[in-house]
Design a protein around this motif. Structure first.
Motif, mmCIF file in Angstrom:
data_model
loop_
_atom_site.group_PDB
_atom_site.id
_atom_site.type_symbol
_atom_site.label_atom_id
_atom_site.label_comp_id
_atom_site.label_asym_id
_atom_site.label_seq_id
_atom_site.Cartn_x
_atom_site.Cartn_y
_atom_site.Cartn_z
ATOM 1 N N ALA A 26 -8.971 -17.421 5.159
ATOM 2 C CA ALA A 26 -9.920 -17.038 4.302
ATOM 3 C C ALA A 26 -8.830 -16.460 3.030
ATOM 4 C CB ALA A 26 -10.619 -15.639 5.072
ATOM 5 N N GLY A 27 -9.440 -16.787 1.714
ATOM 6 C CA GLY A 27 -8.951 -16.601 0.498
ATOM 7 C C GLY A 27 -7.736 -17.004 0.269
ATOM 8 N N MET A 34 -1.390 -13.538 -9.492
ATOM 9 C CA MET A 34 -2.494 -13.157 -8.720
ATOM 10 C C MET A 34 -3.470 -14.243 -8.393
ATOM 11 S SD MET A 34 -5.317 -10.843 -10.870
ATOM 12 C CE MET A 34 -4.420 -9.364 -11.116
ATOM 13 N N SER A 35 -3.767 -14.370 -7.292
ATOM 14 C CA SER A 35 -4.904 -15.504 -6.910
ATOM 15 C C SER A 35 -6.187 -15.230 -7.340
ATOM 16 C CB SER A 35 -4.929 -15.770 -5.273
ATOM 17 O OG SER A 35 -5.853 -16.446 -4.885
ATOM 18 N N ILE A 36 -6.848 -15.892 -8.079
ATOM 19 C CA ILE A 36 -8.373 -15.471 -8.283
ATOM 20 C C ILE A 36 -9.163 -15.671 -6.841
ATOM 21 C CG2 ILE A 36 -10.342 -16.138 -9.533
ATOM 22 C CD1 ILE A 36 -8.083 -15.176 -11.406
ATOM 23 N N GLU A 37 -8.904 -16.614 -5.925
ATOM 24 C CA GLU A 37 -9.375 -16.726 -4.961
ATOM 25 C C GLU A 37 -9.357 -15.216 -4.104
ATOM 26 O OE1 GLU A 37 -8.504 -20.877 -5.785
ATOM 27 O OE2 GLU A 37 -7.647 -18.949 -6.029
ATOM 28 N N ARG A 38 -8.369 -14.738 -4.004
ATOM 29 C CA ARG A 38 -8.044 -13.567 -3.233
ATOM 30 C C ARG A 38 -8.751 -12.257 -4.100
ATOM 31 N NH1 ARG A 38 -6.339 -13.027 1.676
ATOM 32 N NH2 ARG A 38 -4.911 -11.412 1.092
ATOM 33 N N LEU A 39 -8.759 -12.345 -5.075
ATOM 34 C CA LEU A 39 -9.717 -11.264 -5.907
ATOM 35 C C LEU A 39 -10.902 -11.378 -5.522
ATOM 36 C CD1 LEU A 39 -9.183 -10.591 -9.697
ATOM 37 C CD2 LEU A 39 -11.329 -10.487 -8.598
ATOM 38 N N LEU A 40 -11.838 -12.545 -5.661
ATOM 39 C CA LEU A 40 -12.966 -12.455 -5.149
ATOM 40 C C LEU A 40 -13.234 -12.376 -3.607
ATOM 41 C CD1 LEU A 40 -13.733 -15.810 -7.319
ATOM 42 C CD2 LEU A 40 -14.649 -13.684 -7.902
ATOM 43 N N ALA A 41 -12.467 -12.738 -2.862
ATOM 44 C CA ALA A 41 -12.577 -12.282 -1.589
ATOM 45 C C ALA A 41 -12.567 -10.822 -1.281
ATOM 46 C CB ALA A 41 -11.393 -12.879 -0.740
ATOM 47 N N ALA A 42 -11.747 -10.201 -2.236
ATOM 48 C CA ALA A 42 -11.786 -8.730 -2.107
ATOM 49 C C ALA A 42 -12.952 -8.153 -2.669
ATOM 50 C CB ALA A 42 -10.495 -8.023 -2.754
ATOM 51 N N GLY A 52 -9.124 -8.801 5.798
ATOM 52 C CA GLY A 52 -8.319 -9.610 6.672
ATOM 53 C C GLY A 52 -7.024 -9.034 6.812
ATOM 54 N N ALA A 53 -6.304 -9.849 7.758
ATOM 55 C CA ALA A 53 -4.951 -9.419 8.052
ATOM 56 C C ALA A 53 -4.067 -9.549 6.709
ATOM 57 C CB ALA A 53 -4.509 -10.356 9.201
ATOM 58 N N ILE A 54 -4.237 -10.523 6.048
ATOM 59 C CA ILE A 54 -3.206 -10.624 4.764
ATOM 60 C C ILE A 54 -3.944 -9.660 3.706
ATOM 61 C CG2 ILE A 54 -2.133 -12.004 3.126
ATOM 62 C CD1 ILE A 54 -2.424 -14.297 5.346
ATOM 63 N N THR A 55 -3.226 -8.442 3.388
ATOM 64 C CA THR A 55 -3.901 -7.773 2.454
ATOM 65 C C THR A 55 -3.439 -7.866 0.896
ATOM 66 O OG1 THR A 55 -2.104 -5.966 2.769
ATOM 67 C CG2 THR A 55 -4.459 -6.035 4.218
ATOM 68 N N THR A 56 -2.468 -8.516 0.650
ATOM 69 C CA THR A 56 -1.853 -8.434 -0.631
ATOM 70 C C THR A 56 -2.810 -9.418 -1.706
ATOM 71 O OG1 THR A 56 0.354 -8.440 0.147
ATOM 72 C CG2 THR A 56 0.175 -9.209 -1.942
ATOM 73 N N LEU A 57 -2.911 -8.705 -2.737
ATOM 74 C CA LEU A 57 -3.842 -9.425 -3.732
ATOM 75 C C LEU A 57 -2.951 -9.954 -4.760
ATOM 76 C CD1 LEU A 57 -6.404 -6.731 -4.277
ATOM 77 C CD2 LEU A 57 -6.917 -9.069 -3.064
ATOM 78 N N CYS A 58 -1.944 -9.363 -5.088
ATOM 79 C CA CYS A 58 -0.913 -9.647 -6.300
ATOM 80 C C CYS A 58 0.358 -9.240 -6.165
ATOM 81 C CB CYS A 58 -1.685 -8.942 -7.528
ATOM 82 S SG CYS A 58 -0.543 -8.811 -8.878
ATOM 83 N N GLY A 59 1.496 -9.856 -6.662
ATOM 84 C CA GLY A 59 2.834 -9.626 -6.415
ATOM 85 C C GLY A 59 3.729 -9.852 -7.292
ATOM 86 N N GLY A 60 4.549 -8.970 -8.001
ATOM 87 C CA GLY A 60 5.225 -9.453 -9.102
ATOM 88 C C GLY A 60 6.582 -8.525 -9.357
ATOM 89 N N THR A 86 12.353 -3.770 -10.606
ATOM 90 C CA THR A 86 11.401 -3.325 -9.945
ATOM 91 C C THR A 86 10.532 -4.530 -9.303
ATOM 92 O OG1 THR A 86 10.833 -2.155 -11.928
ATOM 93 C CG2 THR A 86 8.972 -2.514 -10.812
ATOM 94 N N ALA A 87 10.042 -4.416 -8.103
ATOM 95 C CA ALA A 87 9.185 -5.136 -7.430
ATOM 96 C C ALA A 87 7.830 -4.594 -7.073
ATOM 97 C CB ALA A 87 9.796 -5.763 -6.305
ATOM 98 N N PHE A 88 7.001 -5.160 -6.928
ATOM 99 C CA PHE A 88 5.367 -4.540 -6.575
ATOM 100 C C PHE A 88 4.472 -5.577 -6.213
ATOM 101 C CE2 PHE A 88 4.704 -6.205 -11.034
ATOM 102 C CZ PHE A 88 3.357 -6.228 -10.986
ATOM 103 N N GLU A 89 3.587 -4.964 -5.389
ATOM 104 C CA GLU A 89 2.431 -5.616 -4.799
ATOM 105 C C GLU A 89 1.329 -4.566 -4.865
ATOM 106 O OE1 GLU A 89 3.039 -7.038 -0.834
ATOM 107 O OE2 GLU A 89 4.526 -8.589 -1.293
ATOM 108 N N ILE A 90 0.162 -5.483 -5.245
ATOM 109 C CA ILE A 90 -1.214 -4.463 -4.922
ATOM 110 C C ILE A 90 -1.939 -5.172 -3.783
ATOM 111 C CG2 ILE A 90 -3.519 -4.285 -6.298
ATOM 112 C CD1 ILE A 90 -1.779 -4.597 -8.922
ATOM 113 N N MET A 91 -2.412 -4.174 -3.146
ATOM 114 C CA MET A 91 -3.042 -4.718 -1.817
ATOM 115 C C MET A 91 -4.458 -4.160 -1.878
ATOM 116 S SD MET A 91 0.207 -3.763 0.714
ATOM 117 C CE MET A 91 1.697 -4.359 0.469
ATOM 118 N N SER A 92 -5.300 -4.780 -1.002
ATOM 119 C CA SER A 92 -6.851 -4.346 -0.659
ATOM 120 C C SER A 92 -6.591 -3.957 0.727
ATOM 121 C CB SER A 92 -7.585 -5.432 -0.711
ATOM 122 O OG SER A 92 -8.970 -5.049 0.053
#
Length: 423
Positions: free
Chosen positions: A119-120, A308-316, A278-286, A266-272
């Motif tokens: 999914a996503g 960032m994946s547009i698919e993951r964004l739309l899934a969120a 779903g089990a994989i919550t990461t939306l974006c990383g950088g 700096t390392a970061f992730e944005i999660m939903s």
């Protein structure tokens, strides 16, 4: 047997593609506000680019790349991510010599990874990303993070969590690397073959292993934050101060490890955190990659970016039940009765489109009731009805579908009269 779409890919059909267009337009508008310029790079590159930039110990390089040999015997790879291509273009086109620094770029396009579809997550996916090259000011780290957060908020997402970490400078990473080797080496035989291979090459990647994440040594592994030198500590504190000043909430997670070898500081992730995402919550990383440009043959150049994946964004968006505020309306639909009227609407349709309006007509010789239903399906603001009686008096009847009001317009000045109605 009918030919089917390849596994891990998708068709984005009308009715769904409008969501993509909305997100892409918002991303473009945000980048204009933040002064990032678009860059478009090839879909395939020399395989060596990804070996040297992404890192030969990463899952992407070891397991997920779509690589092939072209007819000239050259090793090529469909791009698995966007940063390496941007870095290559930055060097090749000597952007480091631009008068305006840092060079701030964004991209949006398909990427390819051979991984298990879920999914996503697809084997061909669309990635939007930004790269800021030429500055080691922690303020631009905060700017890049804020741009990513802004896009998710523009999409109506509320269940967001920003997690940040510092990987330190080269000195800090070297000290941490030695500590990790010392920690894992006595029991490395208990880990998977990938982790065993990474012990000497890049032990930091062991912390990102999905197979062995529950091993007891993972929880007691030395934290990078314990090995940051004074300069790295000050840098990380400054990034946090800027994020706080911007009103962006975050959590510090010392276990956060990005999946690419070129990160530092700096390392970061944005999660939903949306229920049911779903089990994989990461939306974006950088994160920051001050050594990447040198690694692939360029001058010493600091950089930071995200993908960032547009698919993951739309899934969120779907998981949160958010509604994207886009409209899909047709300005005018032509209903015609009779052959002469039909011929005339072809001419009027073209004129209206040339004037900048969206317009459509019936092409199936349907009855008037069916034509009005077709106008409803395309969400037409106005319906222009032309029959034999209207033609005789050089008029056309235009109905406002929202108010029900009707007006007769002269055919000779139809476009200018319609403009007054529509605007």
């Amino acid at each position: 047997m009918a030919i089917q779409i390849p596994r891990g890919t998708q068709d984005i059909l009308p009715g769904e593609v409008e969501k993509w267009q909305f997100i892409e337009q918002k991303a473009k508008e945000l980048c204009q506000k933040f002064n990032y310029k678009e860059i478009r790079t090839p879909i395939f590159e020399h395989t060596e680019l990804f070996l040297r930039s992404v890192g030969d110990t990463t899952d992407i390089v070891q397991k997920e790349m779509y690589s092939f040999e072209d007819r000239g015997g050259r090793d090529m790879t469909l791009r698995p991510e966007g940063t390496a291509s941007v870095a290559r273009s930055y060097i090749e086109n000597k952007m480091y010599g631009y008068a305006n620094q840092p060079v701030k770029l964004y991209y949006n396009g398909p990427m390819f990874r051979y991984e298990r579809p879920q999914a996503g997550r697809f084997r061909q996916f669309v990635q939007f990303g930004v790269e800021a090259l030429g500055s080691q000011d922690p303020a631009i780290d905060a700017e890049v993070i804020s741009l990513a957060m802004s896009l998710y908020k523009e999409a109506g997402l509320k269940s967001l969590k920003l997690v940040i970490n510092s990987l330190g400078d080269q000195e800090s990473r070297k000290a941490h690397r030695n500590a990790l080797i010392k920690h894992f080496e006595p029991r490395i035989s208990e880990f998977c073959s990938d982790c065993q291979n990474r012990l000497e090459k890049n032990p930091l990647r062991i912390l990102d292993c999905k197979k062995d994440r529950d091993h007891e040594l993972m929880g007691t592994a030395p934290s990078i934050l314990e090995y940051l030198n004074e300069e790295s500590i000050q840098y990380f504190e400054k990034v946090q101060a800027y994020l706080t000043a911007l009103g962006i909430e975050f959590e510090v997670d010392p276990t956060l490890v990005r999946g690419l070898d070129y990160y530092n500081h700096t390392a970061f992730e944005i999660m939903s955190s949306a229920e049911g995402f779903g089990a994989i919550t990461t939306l974006c990383g950088g994160g920051r990659y001050n050594g990447l440009i040198q690694e692939i043959g360029g001058p010493e150049t600091p950089g930071i970016g995200f993908g960032m994946s547009i698919e993951r964004l739309l899934a969120a968006v779907e998981a949160e039940g958010a509604v994207l505020p886009y409209e899909s309306k047709m300005d005018c639909f032509f209903v015609s009765l009779g052959e002469e009227a039909k011929d005339k609407t072809v001419e009027l349709l073209y004129q209206l489109r040339q004037a900048g309006y969206s317009a459509e007509k019936d092409y199936l010789d349907r009855k008037i009731k069916a034509q009005f239903k077709a106008a409803d399906r395309v969400n037409a603001r106005f319906v222009a009805v032309l029959g034999e009686d209207e033609l005789k008096v050089n008029k056309i009847n235009v109905k406002n579908m929202e108010t029900g009001d009707q007006q007769e317009l002269t055919l000779d000045d139809f476009v200018s009269a319609f403009q007054q109605l529509a605007d």
